[in-house]
Design a protein around this motif. Structure first.
Motif, short mmCIF file in Angstrom:
data_model
loop_
_atom_site.label_atom_id
_atom_site.label_comp_id
_atom_site.label_asym_id
_atom_site.label_seq_id
_atom_site.Cartn_x
_atom_site.Cartn_y
_atom_site.Cartn_z
N THR A 24 0.80 -1.22 0.00
CA THR A 24 0.00 0.00 0.00
C THR A 24 0.83 1.27 0.00
OG1 THR A 24 -1.77 1.24 1.10
CG2 THR A 24 -0.25 0.07 2.54
N ASP A 25 0.38 2.23 -0.80
CA ASP A 25 0.92 3.58 -0.77
C ASP A 25 0.45 4.24 0.53
OD1 ASP A 25 1.96 6.10 -1.73
OD2 ASP A 25 -0.11 6.65 -2.18
N LEU A 26 1.12 5.31 0.94
CA LEU A 26 0.73 6.01 2.17
C LEU A 26 -0.13 7.25 1.87
CD1 LEU A 26 3.98 5.74 4.36
CD2 LEU A 26 1.83 4.51 4.63
N ASP A 27 0.49 8.33 1.35
CA ASP A 27 -0.22 9.60 1.19
C ASP A 27 -1.41 9.48 0.24
OD1 ASP A 27 1.78 10.49 2.78
OD2 ASP A 27 2.55 12.00 1.41
N GLY A 28 -2.58 9.83 0.73
CA GLY A 28 -3.79 9.77 -0.11
C GLY A 28 -4.44 8.40 -0.11
N CYS A 29 -3.80 7.43 0.54
CA CYS A 29 -4.36 6.06 0.60
C CYS A 29 -4.55 5.68 2.07
CB CYS A 29 -3.44 5.08 -0.12
SG CYS A 29 -3.39 5.33 -1.91
N GLY A 220 -3.28 2.03 -4.44
CA GLY A 220 -2.58 3.24 -4.86
C GLY A 220 -3.53 4.30 -5.38
N ASP A 221 -3.03 5.53 -5.47
CA ASP A 221 -3.86 6.64 -5.93
C ASP A 221 -3.20 7.50 -7.00
OD1 ASP A 221 -1.94 7.83 -4.26
OD2 ASP A 221 -3.29 9.44 -3.66
N ALA A 222 -1.93 7.23 -7.33
CA ALA A 222 -1.21 8.12 -8.24
C ALA A 222 -0.48 7.30 -9.31
CB ALA A 222 -0.21 8.96 -7.45
N ILE A 224 2.44 7.04 -10.01
CA ILE A 224 3.67 6.44 -9.50
C ILE A 224 3.39 5.07 -8.83
CG2 ILE A 224 3.77 7.37 -7.13
CD1 ILE A 224 6.62 8.44 -8.06
N ASP A 225 2.10 4.79 -8.53
CA ASP A 225 1.71 3.51 -7.94
C ASP A 225 1.31 2.47 -9.00
OD1 ASP A 225 1.90 4.63 -5.33
OD2 ASP A 225 -0.10 5.53 -5.58
N GLN A 226 1.20 2.91 -10.27
CA GLN A 226 0.64 2.03 -11.30
C GLN A 226 1.43 0.72 -11.44
OE1 GLN A 226 -2.29 3.03 -13.19
NE2 GLN A 226 -2.27 0.82 -13.50
MG LIG Z 1 -0.25 8.62 -2.89
#
Ligand SMILES: [Mg+2]
Length: 277
Positions: A24-29, A220-222, A224-226
């Motif tokens: 998992t991503d952190l910021d926004g997730c 993810g949300d961005a 960069i997470d794809q």
């Molecule tokens: Mg993020």
């Protein structure tokens, strides 16, 4: 992936005991973008861990920034990846001191050596030249957070101070040195060829906690997470606070979360756990 093979749907838990693994991503997730609150995610996170699930934090933050967060969430026993996949840090066994990370890309020393040469021809200011006070002035970070953000292992943010048209030439010179340049919100980031997806692949292959049979999830949300969303059995996309999705997933098996930040994070993960229970 289950037994190394990507599946279009979840394996039947009655027939095969699988270990769920989530990147998992952190910021926004897991964390709210505005206030970094993660409390709405805690019940789902606790349930995931009770089920024997592995939770891997994957962020662009540094090891120094992520280590306290991993401890606060009670996830020390699991590995994490820092600086956009440039570093993988193993989990700590109980009572063990924090283990050092493995740099997958170019080390910061290698990056700074290339940038030192480029300073002869281009105008820019990188984190290595900045004090904590200067970084605080450039960002909205507190002095403590700025100090942690400066402790980098495999990437170097910089402020471009030269003419915009010279950026293409700068990028070419970095490419010749086997480095990449990506644009963040305020800074340009120099790094090796690393992604969150490559770091997740490394862990799936080498970490003892991740051996098959397993069910893989990524959140993810961005853009960069794809790369990590593309790798797993069940990708979860989190919208931004305006409800817009910035990553692409196929549904099913992918899930588009119903809310931004930790609320959507928890709801999507609960859906998966309801099916596994
Ligand atoms: Mg993020």
């Amino acid at each position: 992936m289950v037994n190394g093979r990507k599946q279009a749907s979840m394996p039947d838990p009655q027939r095969q005991a699988v270990r769920p693994i989530c990147f998992t991503d952190l910021d926004g997730c897991l964390l709210n973008k505005s206030d970094y609150d993660y409390r709405p995610a805690l019940p789902a996170l606790r349930r995931w861990c009770r089920m024997g699930g592995v939770m891997v934090l994957c962020s662009s933050k540094t090891w120094a920034e992520m280590q306290p967060m991993r401890g606060e969430l009670g996830l020390e026993r699991f590995p994490m990846t820092c600086e956009n996949g440039g570093v993988v840090v193993p989990g700590n066994s109980e009572g063990q001191a924090a283990a050092a990370g493995i740099v997958l890309g170019k080390s910061r020393r290698q990056i700074l050596s290339v940038l030192k040469d480029l300073h002869q021809s281009f105008l820019f200011r990188s984190f290595a030249q900045m004090s904590v006070a200067e970084l605080v002035a450039q960002t909205s970070l507190s002095a403590d957070s700025a100090s942690l953000a400066l402790q980098r292992q495999c990437s170097e943010p910089l402020l471009w101070q030269d003419e915009p048209r010279r950026l293409a030439e700068f990028t070419q010179q970095l490419k010749a040195a086997d480095l990449t340049l990506t644009r963040g919100g305020r800074f340009l980031h120099v790094a090796g060829h690393t992604t969150k997806g490559l770091a997740a692949q490394h862990l799936l292959k080498h970490d003892a906690q991740m051996q098959p049979p397993r069910l893989t999830v990524a959140i993810g949300d961005a853009p960069i997470d794809q790369s990590m969303l593309d790798l797993v059995d069940i990708p979860i996309a989190i919208p931004d606070p305006d409800g817009v999705f910035h990553v692409k997933i196929s549904q099913p098996p992918g899930i588009r979360a119903s809310a931004p930040g930790p609320v959507g994070w928890a709801a999507a993960l609960q859906r998966i756990m309801d099916r596994l229970a």
